[in-house]
Design a protein around this motif. Structure first.
Motif, PDB file in Angstrom:
ATOM      1  N   GLU A 308       0.823  -1.051   0.110  1.00  0.00           N
ATOM      2  CA  GLU A 308      -0.017  -0.045  -0.055  1.00  0.00           C
ATOM      3  C   GLU A 308       0.976   1.167  -0.199  1.00  0.00           C
ATOM      4  O   GLU A 308       1.717   1.362   0.784  1.00  0.00           O
ATOM      5  N   GLY A 309       0.647   2.268  -0.891  1.00  0.00           N
ATOM      6  CA  GLY A 309       1.046   3.492  -0.809  1.00  0.00           C
ATOM      7  C   GLY A 309       2.210   3.666  -2.186  1.00  0.00           C
ATOM      8  O   GLY A 309       2.613   4.765  -2.527  1.00  0.00           O
ATOM      9  N   ALA A 310       2.514   2.308  -2.824  1.00  0.00           N
ATOM     10  CA  ALA A 310       3.045   2.456  -3.960  1.00  0.00           C
ATOM     11  C   ALA A 310       2.384   3.059  -5.180  1.00  0.00           C
ATOM     12  O   ALA A 310       1.204   3.288  -5.090  1.00  0.00           O
ATOM     13  N   ASP A 311       3.189   3.861  -6.086  1.00  0.00           N
ATOM     14  CA  ASP A 311       2.487   4.643  -6.948  1.00  0.00           C
ATOM     15  C   ASP A 311       2.410   3.811  -8.152  1.00  0.00           C
ATOM     16  O   ASP A 311       3.129   3.049  -8.600  1.00  0.00           O
ATOM     17  N   VAL A 312       1.344   4.005  -9.058  1.00  0.00           N
ATOM     18  CA  VAL A 312       1.070   3.660 -10.460  1.00  0.00           C
ATOM     19  C   VAL A 312       1.717   4.574 -11.309  1.00  0.00           C
ATOM     20  O   VAL A 312       1.403   5.932 -11.259  1.00  0.00           O
ATOM     21  N   VAL A 313       2.636   4.103 -12.206  1.00  0.00           N
ATOM     22  CA  VAL A 313       3.302   5.181 -12.846  1.00  0.00           C
ATOM     23  C   VAL A 313       3.326   4.809 -14.512  1.00  0.00           C
ATOM     24  O   VAL A 313       3.157   3.648 -14.878  1.00  0.00           O
ATOM     25  N   ASP A 314       3.222   5.992 -15.374  1.00  0.00           N
ATOM     26  CA  ASP A 314       3.265   5.905 -16.655  1.00  0.00           C
ATOM     27  C   ASP A 314       4.858   5.420 -17.385  1.00  0.00           C
ATOM     28  O   ASP A 314       5.687   5.372 -16.368  1.00  0.00           O
ATOM     29  N   ASP A 315       4.992   5.508 -18.581  1.00  0.00           N
ATOM     30  CA  ASP A 315       6.247   5.035 -19.096  1.00  0.00           C
ATOM     31  C   ASP A 315       7.211   6.265 -18.938  1.00  0.00           C
ATOM     32  O   ASP A 315       8.676   5.808 -18.625  1.00  0.00           O
ATOM     33  N   GLY A 317       7.297   7.817 -16.091  1.00  0.00           N
ATOM     34  CA  GLY A 317       7.371   7.994 -14.598  1.00  0.00           C
ATOM     35  C   GLY A 317       6.608   8.787 -13.825  1.00  0.00           C
ATOM     36  O   GLY A 317       6.570   9.017 -12.937  1.00  0.00           O
ATOM     37  N   ASN A 318       5.617   9.373 -14.496  1.00  0.00           N
ATOM     38  CA  ASN A 318       4.532  10.244 -13.701  1.00  0.00           C
ATOM     39  C   ASN A 318       3.437   9.415 -13.113  1.00  0.00           C
ATOM     40  O   ASN A 318       3.156   8.223 -13.663  1.00  0.00           O
ATOM     41  N   VAL A 319       3.167   9.930 -11.912  1.00  0.00           N
ATOM     42  CA  VAL A 319       2.163   9.132 -11.193  1.00  0.00           C
ATOM     43  C   VAL A 319       0.899   9.289 -11.556  1.00  0.00           C
ATOM     44  O   VAL A 319       0.223  10.281 -11.920  1.00  0.00           O
ATOM     45  N   ILE A 320       0.159   8.276 -12.042  1.00  0.00           N
ATOM     46  CA  ILE A 320      -1.137   8.178 -12.439  1.00  0.00           C
ATOM     47  C   ILE A 320      -2.263   7.356 -11.473  1.00  0.00           C
ATOM     48  O   ILE A 320      -3.420   7.185 -12.046  1.00  0.00           O
ATOM     49  N   GLY A 321      -1.585   6.859 -10.513  1.00  0.00           N
ATOM     50  CA  GLY A 321      -2.543   5.943  -9.771  1.00  0.00           C
ATOM     51  C   GLY A 321      -1.802   5.352  -8.455  1.00  0.00           C
ATOM     52  O   GLY A 321      -0.507   6.034  -8.101  1.00  0.00           O
ATOM     53  N   ARG A 322      -2.454   4.610  -7.646  1.00  0.00           N
ATOM     54  CA  ARG A 322      -1.865   4.391  -6.272  1.00  0.00           C
ATOM     55  C   ARG A 322      -2.404   2.850  -5.904  1.00  0.00           C
ATOM     56  O   ARG A 322      -3.408   2.304  -6.425  1.00  0.00           O
ATOM     57  N   ALA A 337      -1.895  -7.496  -5.777  1.00  0.00           N
ATOM     58  CA  ALA A 337      -2.287  -5.888  -5.191  1.00  0.00           C
ATOM     59  C   ALA A 337      -3.653  -5.759  -5.801  1.00  0.00           C
ATOM     60  O   ALA A 337      -4.068  -6.251  -6.655  1.00  0.00           O
ATOM     61  N   MET A 338      -3.976  -4.551  -4.986  1.00  0.00           N
ATOM     62  CA  MET A 338      -5.152  -3.814  -5.575  1.00  0.00           C
ATOM     63  C   MET A 338      -4.756  -2.385  -5.815  1.00  0.00           C
ATOM     64  O   MET A 338      -3.620  -1.738  -4.838  1.00  0.00           O
ATOM     65  N   ALA A 339      -5.348  -1.813  -6.544  1.00  0.00           N
ATOM     66  CA  ALA A 339      -4.804  -0.402  -7.072  1.00  0.00           C
ATOM     67  C   ALA A 339      -5.977   0.265  -7.517  1.00  0.00           C
ATOM     68  O   ALA A 339      -6.573  -0.013  -8.277  1.00  0.00           O
ATOM     69  N   TYR A 340      -6.034   1.851  -7.753  1.00  0.00           N
ATOM     70  CA  TYR A 340      -6.660   2.650  -8.571  1.00  0.00           C
ATOM     71  C   TYR A 340      -6.120   3.038  -9.692  1.00  0.00           C
ATOM     72  O   TYR A 340      -4.876   3.534  -9.527  1.00  0.00           O
ATOM     73  N   VAL A 341      -6.462   2.821 -10.866  1.00  0.00           N
ATOM     74  CA  VAL A 341      -5.851   3.206 -12.183  1.00  0.00           C
ATOM     75  C   VAL A 341      -6.692   3.747 -12.803  1.00  0.00           C
ATOM     76  O   VAL A 341      -8.022   4.024 -12.810  1.00  0.00           O
ATOM     77  N   PRO A 342      -6.141   4.724 -13.998  1.00  0.00           N
ATOM     78  CA  PRO A 342      -7.248   5.369 -14.713  1.00  0.00           C
ATOM     79  C   PRO A 342      -7.893   4.375 -15.543  1.00  0.00           C
ATOM     80  O   PRO A 342      -7.737   3.096 -15.745  1.00  0.00           O
ATOM     81  N   LEU A 343      -9.242   4.842 -15.899  1.00  0.00           N
ATOM     82  CA  LEU A 343     -10.204   3.718 -16.341  1.00  0.00           C
ATOM     83  C   LEU A 343      -9.873   3.129 -17.862  1.00  0.00           C
ATOM     84  O   LEU A 343      -9.990   2.059 -17.869  1.00  0.00           O
ATOM     85  N   ALA A 344      -8.943   3.769 -18.348  1.00  0.00           N
ATOM     86  CA  ALA A 344      -8.640   3.286 -19.759  1.00  0.00           C
ATOM     87  C   ALA A 344      -7.667   2.222 -19.482  1.00  0.00           C
ATOM     88  O   ALA A 344      -7.297   1.419 -20.704  1.00  0.00           O
ATOM     89  N   LEU A 345      -6.957   1.969 -18.203  1.00  0.00           N
ATOM     90  CA  LEU A 345      -6.094   0.970 -18.036  1.00  0.00           C
ATOM     91  C   LEU A 345      -6.401   0.194 -17.139  1.00  0.00           C
ATOM     92  O   LEU A 345      -5.746  -0.829 -16.614  1.00  0.00           O
ATOM     93  N   SER A 346      -7.709  -0.135 -16.893  1.00  0.00           N
ATOM     94  CA  SER A 346      -8.506  -0.873 -16.108  1.00  0.00           C
ATOM     95  C   SER A 346      -8.788  -2.306 -16.639  1.00  0.00           C
ATOM     96  O   SER A 346      -9.281  -3.321 -15.921  1.00  0.00           O
TER      97      SER A 346
END
Length: 377
Positions: A308-315, A317-322, A337-346
């Protein structure tokens, strides 16, 4: 008025469970959780996790808030803050629902059961007093809210839970008449108890609401069976993660809506059509158009868990989720894991990058639950 120094403020009291000394006598490692001293493990998280999957584990969840709501108009009052069809709830039936803020954010997730006299509601321990205050403001004076703080709550979970409980529970109807999300009144260990076929592990199992002064006797009775061991919070967390079940304060909070959390099933058809629950306009718009972010399950490459607390990042390195929950899944032998990601990546199969302490981990969106549920329907 003089300033108050932090040293002058007494620390908040950490409360004891009815089974506190019973846990310590079994060499439980105790930690503070939700304002209580609670057992995190006895024999080790991995061993307790696998025992529950194969046998039966007894969890002490007496920190949870047990409420009884009664009075004229109690169903309509509760429906003002939850999206469930409370009025249509039959005697002995249970329903998972969400306590919603006016803007549609999730204040808690909860279980609602129909008793002969009113509604039995179980809320999360960490926010139970906030929930009670919110409900007191929301419901009319004709509705009474009784905090059942003189009761304990146990969960007996695992494939042998029914076999064990059926030896000791008696009532007006047999225990095997209960199916998932139903409950009734029984006698157990000399006490009058409410038993529901429900739980938080993905396994078949039961939750037992009982007088606190009967807690030790009932725990001794159940753990006296060879199939049962006491299980701590650590294994409860890994079991619920494998089952794909969100935990309030981690995967759910007031910034999250039902659509974001992928909990659309908690919105009953009648309530959706009436659009008469808190935050309905926002929630129904997200249901129609999709939320900006969505909770997903992830399988993580390699053996290193991502927490928990790790970042979801794009290519780039920008943070786009958690990441909101993560760990090693003992039943799978791999990190999840469970994470929140942009809908387009779900969508399942989508490749995701996770950044933890400067290291990037490869992950893949997967369908939850991670292991099949074993509910008896």
């Amino acid at each position: 008025m003089s300033a108050i120094d932090d040293d002058d403020v007494p620390p908040l009291e950490i409360l004891e469970l009815p089974l506190g000394e019973w846990h310590r006598a079994r060499n439980a490692r105790m930690v503070e959780f939700a304002g209580y001293h609670m057992p995190i493990q006895y024999d080790g998280i991995m061993a307790e996790h696998l025992w529950t999957r194969e046998n039966a584990g007894l969890f002490d969840v007496s920190h949870m808030g047990q409420l009884h709501l009664s009075g004229e108009g109690v169903e309509a009052a509760l429906e003002s803050v939850v999206p469930a069809d409370v009025k249509g709830l039959a005697l002995g039936r249970m329903r998972y629902s969400l306590l919603l803020a006016p803007d549609g954010g999730i204040l808690d997730d909860l279980m609602i059961s129909r008793w002969g006299q009113g509604l039995y509601v179980v809320v999360n321990g960490a926010v139970k007093y906030d929930d009670i205050a919110y409900l007191l403001d929301a419901v009319p004076d004709d509705v009474t809210i009784n905090h059942m703080d003189d009761h304990a709550l146990f969960a007996l979970q695992g494939p042998k839970a029914f076999e064990v409980l059926s030896r000791h529970a008696s009532g007006d109807y047999p225990l095997d008449s209960l199916r998932f999300m139903t409950g009734g009144q029984f006698r157990l260990g000399g006490a009058d108890v409410w038993i529901s076929r429900s739980g938080y592990t993905g396994e078949d199992g039961f939750e037992i609401s009982l007088p606190a002064d009967s807690a030790v006797a009932v725990a001794e009775l159940l753990c006296g069976e060879t199939e049962v061991k006491p299980i701590g919070l650590g294994a409860r967390d890994s079991l619920r993660l494998e089952a794909g079940l969100p935990l309030y304060g981690h995967d759910l909070d007031p910034t999250i809506t039902p659509g974001m959390a992928d909990l659309g099933f908690a919105l009953s058809k009648r309530r959706r059509e009436a659009a008469d629950f808190a935050g309905a306009a926002r929630i129904l718009a997200e249901r129609e158009n999709g939320p900006a972010m969505k909770r997903v399950g992830l399988t993580v490459d390699g053996r290193q868990p991502v927490r928990e607390g790790a970042d979801v990042v794009d290519d780039a390195g920008n943070v786009i989720g958690r990441v909101t929950s993560g760990g090693f899944a003992p039943s799978l032998g791999a990190p999840i894991a469970m994470a929140y990601v942009p809908l387009a990546l779900s969508a399942p199969g989508t490749q995701i990058n996770l950044s933890q302490r400067g290291k990037v981990h490869d992950a893949t969106v997967t369908v939850m639950p991670f292991i099949p549920h074993q509910y008896v329907r």
